[in-house]
Design an enzyme around this catalytic site. Structure first.
Site, PDB file in Angstrom:
ATOM      1  N   GLN A 183       0.812  -1.222   0.000  1.00 22.49           N
ATOM      2  CA  GLN A 183       0.000   0.000   0.000  1.00 22.49           C
ATOM      3  C   GLN A 183       0.842   1.268   0.000  1.00 22.49           C
ATOM      4  O   GLN A 183       0.350   2.348  -0.312  1.00 22.49           O
ATOM      5  CB  GLN A 183      -0.928   0.000   1.233  1.00 22.49           C
ATOM      6  CG  GLN A 183      -2.030  -1.029   1.163  1.00 22.49           C
ATOM      7  CD  GLN A 183      -3.134  -0.655   0.174  1.00 22.49           C
ATOM      8  OE1 GLN A 183      -3.296   0.507  -0.199  1.00 22.49           O
ATOM      9  NE2 GLN A 183      -3.899  -1.639  -0.251  1.00 22.49           N
ATOM     10  N   CYS A 331     -15.885  -6.688   4.506  1.00 22.09           N
ATOM     11  CA  CYS A 331     -14.609  -6.511   3.831  1.00 22.09           C
ATOM     12  C   CYS A 331     -13.931  -7.838   3.601  1.00 22.09           C
ATOM     13  O   CYS A 331     -13.252  -8.054   2.620  1.00 22.09           O
ATOM     14  CB  CYS A 331     -13.665  -5.667   4.679  1.00 22.09           C
ATOM     15  SG  CYS A 331     -13.692  -3.957   4.213  1.00 22.09           S
TER      16      CYS A 331
HETATM   17  C1  LIG Z   1      -3.666  -6.089  -2.143  1.00 21.11           C
HETATM   18  C2  LIG Z   1      -2.775  -6.444  -1.025  1.00 21.11           C
HETATM   19  C3  LIG Z   1      -2.097  -7.665  -1.004  1.00 21.11           C
HETATM   20  C4  LIG Z   1      -2.317  -8.734  -2.051  1.00 21.11           C
HETATM   21  O1  LIG Z   1      -1.740  -8.368  -3.273  1.00 21.11           O
HETATM   22  P1  LIG Z   1      -2.129  -9.147  -4.618  1.00 21.11           P
HETATM   23  O2  LIG Z   1      -1.093  -8.677  -5.585  1.00 21.11           O
HETATM   24  O3  LIG Z   1      -3.504  -8.692  -4.962  1.00 21.11           O
HETATM   25  O4  LIG Z   1      -2.037 -10.594  -4.348  1.00 21.11           O
HETATM   26  C5  LIG Z   1      -1.241  -7.918   0.036  1.00 21.11           C
HETATM   27  N1  LIG Z   1      -1.049  -7.018   1.006  1.00 21.11           N
HETATM   28  C6  LIG Z   1      -1.666  -5.823   1.014  1.00 21.11           C
HETATM   29  C7  LIG Z   1      -1.395  -4.862   2.121  1.00 21.11           C
HETATM   30  C8  LIG Z   1      -2.556  -5.501   0.008  1.00 21.11           C
HETATM   31  O5  LIG Z   1      -3.184  -4.332   0.050  1.00 21.11           O
END
Ligand SMILES: *Cc1c(COP(=O)(O)O)cnc(C)c1O
Length: 407
Positions: A183, A331
């Site tokens: 993020q 969620c």
């Molecule tokens: C979206 C997300 C993931 C998973 O990522 P993908 O590429 O969709 O598998 C893992 N950790 C966080 C904090 C995320 O926001």
């Protein structure tokens, strides 16, 4: 008939793929189709060159070297590889892992899987602001602890953990530090050296790249981190992740990383922050009884997670369909459970049900924020007019003191 799409405020769930990323990818879906592992001809060489450029671009975003980047199918896989891979490689050293209750499911479920295999996992609580207490972490580290996994920034509330302090503590104790930075990478400067990170998870579709591609940073020196591969095959990615490299996806991730670096260094992120702040001040100017979930100070510049007391969560979501955002309910599953992240912060169930996450991003505008503000304010006022509880609150009645009659 073309469908009128809502205003997109869900950039913590996924981001649109930047048109410049799409443009960079297209040749690799067409004439540049070679297998980067083909060593004997120009088709292979041009694909391999593209992959290596992308590796450099990803490394540059996080202050790493290209050799430390392993391409994966996304951060779910990166988190699995980091946690299970480290656990299986270092299990003779110890079988204890530390993580946090508010981590992404890809981290928590990897840990649960290891528990079934005889590992012990400590799930740290967070403070009311969503951050961990460093003293609690320090106290949790034991002689048999092999890995600490703490995310950079939370996907629901945007709260940023004290990453540098965690890195320093892990270094001091000789424990590996994995950080799910998915993020943060589009919005916050991240440097694995300065922060003492040994393993770092990356996902392209949270940073204006395509879905289905990610990477894991694996430190090569001081200390050299070793992992047990989870997928066996042709020995790609130095044996850590077999499978033919998806050149177009990797090119997209590389370009996305380059653009994020420019956005962070060039001030574009401050524009996103200004939009988020405009949304929050606009709400506060028009509405009372709003509760911000998670720290304001230690927070991603694009995230706002707020509970609207005295409105019914589902009615609210229905009422603001013009805006694509996420509610704090449902969620994690199809059932209407309040978010486990909000519960970990101690947010009460009622308030958790009325929470909404707004994730702003690169392609949002001030006009969209203003339109969204008008819709939300009108809807909240409308729903509260029908709420006897809100009326009682306005009359100064302390709702907590009321003895509700049992039915
Ligand atoms: C979206 C997300 C993931 C998973 O990522 P993908 O590429 O969709 O598998 C893992 N950790 C966080 C904090 C995320 O926001």
């Amino acid at each position: 008939m073309p469908r009128v799409m809502p205003i997109y405020f869900d950039n913590n769930a996924t981001t649109p793929c930047d048109p410049r990323v799409v443009e960079a990818m297209i040749p690799y879906l067409g004439e540049r189709f070679g297998n980067p592992a083909s060593r004997n001809h120009a088709y292979g060489w041009e694909a391999q060159e593209a992959v290596e450029l992308a590796r450099e671009q990803v490394a540059a975003l996080i202050g790493a070297t290209a050799k430390e980047i392993v391409f994966t199918s996304g951060a779910t896989e990166s988190n699995n590889l980091a946690i299970k891979g480290a656990a299986l490689y270092y299990e003779k050293k110890g079988k204890h892992i530390i993580t946090v209750a508010t981590e992404h499911k890809a981290v928590l479920d990897s840990c649960h899987a290891l528990e079934r295999d005889g590992f012990e996992v400590s799930y740290l609580d967070v403070k009311a602001d969503g951050r961990i207490d460093l003293d609690v972490l320090a106290a949790a580290i034991r002689p048999d602890t092999i890995l600490v996994s703490v995310m950079f920034a939370n996907n629901e509330i945007g709260v940023i953990q004290p990453v540098a302090e965690i890195g320093a503590l892990c270094k001091e104790k000789g424990v590996l530090f994995h950080c799910d930075a998915v993020q943060a990478l589009a919005y916050v400067p991240v440097n694995v050296e300065a922060l003492g990170i040994d393993l770092l998870s990356i996902s392209a579709h949270k940073m204006y790249g395509p879905k289905g591609i990610g990477a894991l940073y694996v430190r090569r020196g001081r200390p050299r981190v070793r992992l047990q591969a989870l997928i066996d095959g042709g020995g790609h990615e130095r044996g850590l992740r077999s499978g033919t490299l998806p050149t177009h996806q990797i090119v997209g991730l590389g370009k996305a990383a380059e653009l994020c670096k420019e956005a962070i260094e060039g001030g574009e992120v401050e524009k996103i922050r200004a939009l988020r702040d405009r949304l929050w001040s606009g709400l506060q100017a028009e509405l009372d009884e709003l509760y911000l979930n998670g720290s304001w100070e230690h927070r991603l510049p694009n995230n706002l997670n707020v509970s609207f007391a005295y409105v019914e969560g589902e009615a609210m979501m229905m009422g603001i369909k013009r805006i694509a955002c996420s509610s704090g309910s449902a969620c994690t599953s199809a059932s209407l459970e309040p978010s486990y992240v909000l519960r970990a912060l101690g947010v009460d169930v009622e308030l958790a049900h009325t929470s909404i996450r707004f994730g702003l991003g690169r392609f949002n505008t001030a006009a969209e924020v203003d339109e969204a503000l008008a819709i939300i304010v009108e809807k909240v006022k409308f729903l509260r007019e029908m709420s006897p509880l809100y009326e009682m609150f306005k009359e100064g009645i302390d709702l907590k003191s009321i003895q509700w009659e049992a039915h």
